[in-house]
Design an enzyme around this catalytic site. Structure first.
Site: not given
Ligand code: AMP
Ligand code: MG
Length: 477
Positions: A93, A126, A252, A262
């Site tokens: 996203r 996304g 990550d 993040d």
């Molecule tokens: P995060 O929790 O932001 O660190 O995200 C963990 C993973 O989930 C990463 O690969 C993000 O790109 C993916 N991700 C989180 N929210 C979304 C969303 N709304 N749509 C697509 N991918 C997401």
């Molecule tokens: Mg992340």
């Protein structure tokens, strides 16, 4: 100073090719509005703040327009989430729009978070919602003002596009700035897929772009790992000293630059509770406040594992063994400065622990108590239940200070008055969801100068009201 149209791009990461990222263009917001923007972040790009008033600014950062020299890319990475390896994550996203070179020759990644789906979106849409974008914006600008290294945020835009979460919300985008968006998880991806040549290219790229000084060392990869470890542990020391909980310390979400990165369900402590868990989804408390140093250590071990093809295992193990003392020394140094204790004494750690234990048993507000102490305010003792125990501690604290009064003068510059408490962010979000962006803008301005009392803004220095304590923040944003 530069205009938007004149920003210079040099897309080094994109040039690594399709093994490292995939070209994807942003899916624009409909009828975008500018919610908030940071002149400080604009200055990092060399961008004249008058540019923020132009319709083009909102259009660019709502994905409606794109520079012809930008090369928007979704990066691939993996990582350990809550201790479990997830083999494929990546920008699901968000997009790396491109790398801007500012007039001083410094590179800044422009990353548009919430730019629509990518090949890495898995089941997600996304999109980012307004509340999480505002939270990331505020923290990205508040942390550096406290001296905590962090990615930065240029602006938030919001559109009419509906987004389904627990309820229907509006889509938003955040423009994030960082000198690099490479995470620990990038190295893990190429290591666990046995792409050793690509891993080597990634390491060389990181050395060139982020750690050029390490290239001159006998073992540049080892020198880089050592520097990542030092920066990461020093960053966590600052989190602990300022009562900041990241909330999702998955590998990550760990920047190779050792900067806070993040932001999800982060929080600053209100009352001092070392076991505080800010992430509603973190049932086991893996990322509780007092576990952060240990988790950073664990994450560095994950990074070390991914470097095994290039560094001898015994050498890496020895490096990992050096990590916790780096944290402890830096944390004590920061807390000594907050308390006005010059130099280092053997009893400092124990004396600090006693204060923290008293704060915990009294549920004292962490920030207010330390600030009042730094102001030598006699009402500090009112924040403790056992006043006699506090008075006894205070006498020893003052004796410690008296050993060398040189450190007293610096206290106000490291004990903030204004902290981004969850409830303050929540108030700004509630107003913004009603299309009133004045509160998020005001809060952003106050947090730029956290160490000086600002006339008329006393309410922002107050402890959290009952409704605002322990707000539950989840990952689904
Ligand atoms: P995060 O929790 O932001 O660190 O995200 C963990 C993973 O989930 C990463 O690969 C993000 O790109 C993916 N991700 C989180 N929210 C979304 C969303 N709304 N749509 C697509 N991918 C997401
Ligand atoms: Mg992340």
């Amino acid at each position: 100073m530069t205009t938007l149209a004149d920003l210079q791009f040099d897309n080094r990461f994109a040039r690594l090719g399709d093994t490292f990222s995939t070209r994807v263009v942003p899916d624009p917001l409909a009828n975008p509005q500018l919610v908030v923007a940071s002149t400080d972040a604009a200055a990092l790009l060399g961008l004249d703040s008058a540019q923020m008033e132009l319709p083009l600014f909102t259009e660019l950062f709502a994905g409606q327009q794109i520079w012809k020299d930008a090369d928007p890319r979704a990066m691939v990475y993996s990582g350990h989430q809550f201790g479990v390896y997830n083999p494929q994550l990546g920008d699901g996203r968000g997009l790396l729009l491109g790398e801007v070179v500012n007039p001083a020759g410094e590179h800044w990644d422009l990353h548009l978070k919430g730019a629509g789906s990518t090949p890495f979106s898995r089941m997600g849409d996304g999109r980012a919602v307004l509340r999480s974008s505002i939270r990331e914006f505020l923290a990205s600008e508040a942390l550096p003002a406290l001296g905590i290294p962090s990615s930065r945020a240029l602006c938030v835009t919001v559109g009419d596009n509906p987004v389904r979460r627990e309820r229907m919300e509006r889509a938003a985008m955040l423009l994030r700035l960082a000198p690099s968006h490479i995470r620990f998880g990038h190295f893990e991806f190429f290591y666990y897929t046995d792409q050793t040549d690509e891993l080597r290219r990634l390491i060389d790229f990181t050395l060139q772009t982020c750690y050029p000084e390490c290239q001159r060392e006998t073992d540049p990869v080892l020198a880089m790992f050592r520097e990542v470890a030092r920066r990461t542990m020093h960053m966590v020391a600052r989190w602990q000293a300022h009562g900041f909980c990241h909330g999702v310390m998955n590998t990550d979400n760990m920047s190779i630059l050792g900067i806070t990165f993040d932001f999800g369900p982060y929080a600053f402590l209100d009352d001092y509770d070392p076991g505080y868990i800010c992430n509603h989804s973190d049932h086991a408390g893996r990322y509780a406040f007092n576990r952060q140093p240990m988790i950073a250590h664990w994450n560095l071990a994950c990074l070390a594992q991914a470097l095994v093809p290039f560094i001898d295992v015994e050498t890496l193990k020895a490096e990992i063994g050096e990590v916790m003392p780096l944290y402890q020394a830096e944390y004590q140094r920061l807390m000594n400065a907050r308390l006005g204790w010059a130099g280092e004494q053997a009893e400092d750690a124990a004396l600090l622990d006693e204060l923290l234990a008293l704060m915990q048993s009294s549920a004292s507000d962490y920030h207010i108590t330390l600030r009042l102490l730094a102001e030598d305010d006699p009402t500090t003792r009112d924040h403790f239940i056992d006043r006699e125990a506090f008075d006894e501690w205070l006498a020893r604290h003052q004796a410690r200070q008296a050993m060398d009064p040189a450190a007293l003068a610096g206290r106000l510059a490291c004990n903030p008055v204004y902290v981004l408490r969850n409830y303050l962010a929540q108030q700004a979000i509630s107003a913004a969801e009603q299309n009133d962006f004045s509160e998020v803008r005001r809060l952003h301005q106050i947090l730029r100068q956290p160490f000086a009392r600002q006339p008329g803004q006393e309410a922002y220095a107050a402890p959290a009201p009952d409704w605002g304590r322990r707000l539950e923040i989840s990952c689904s944003s």
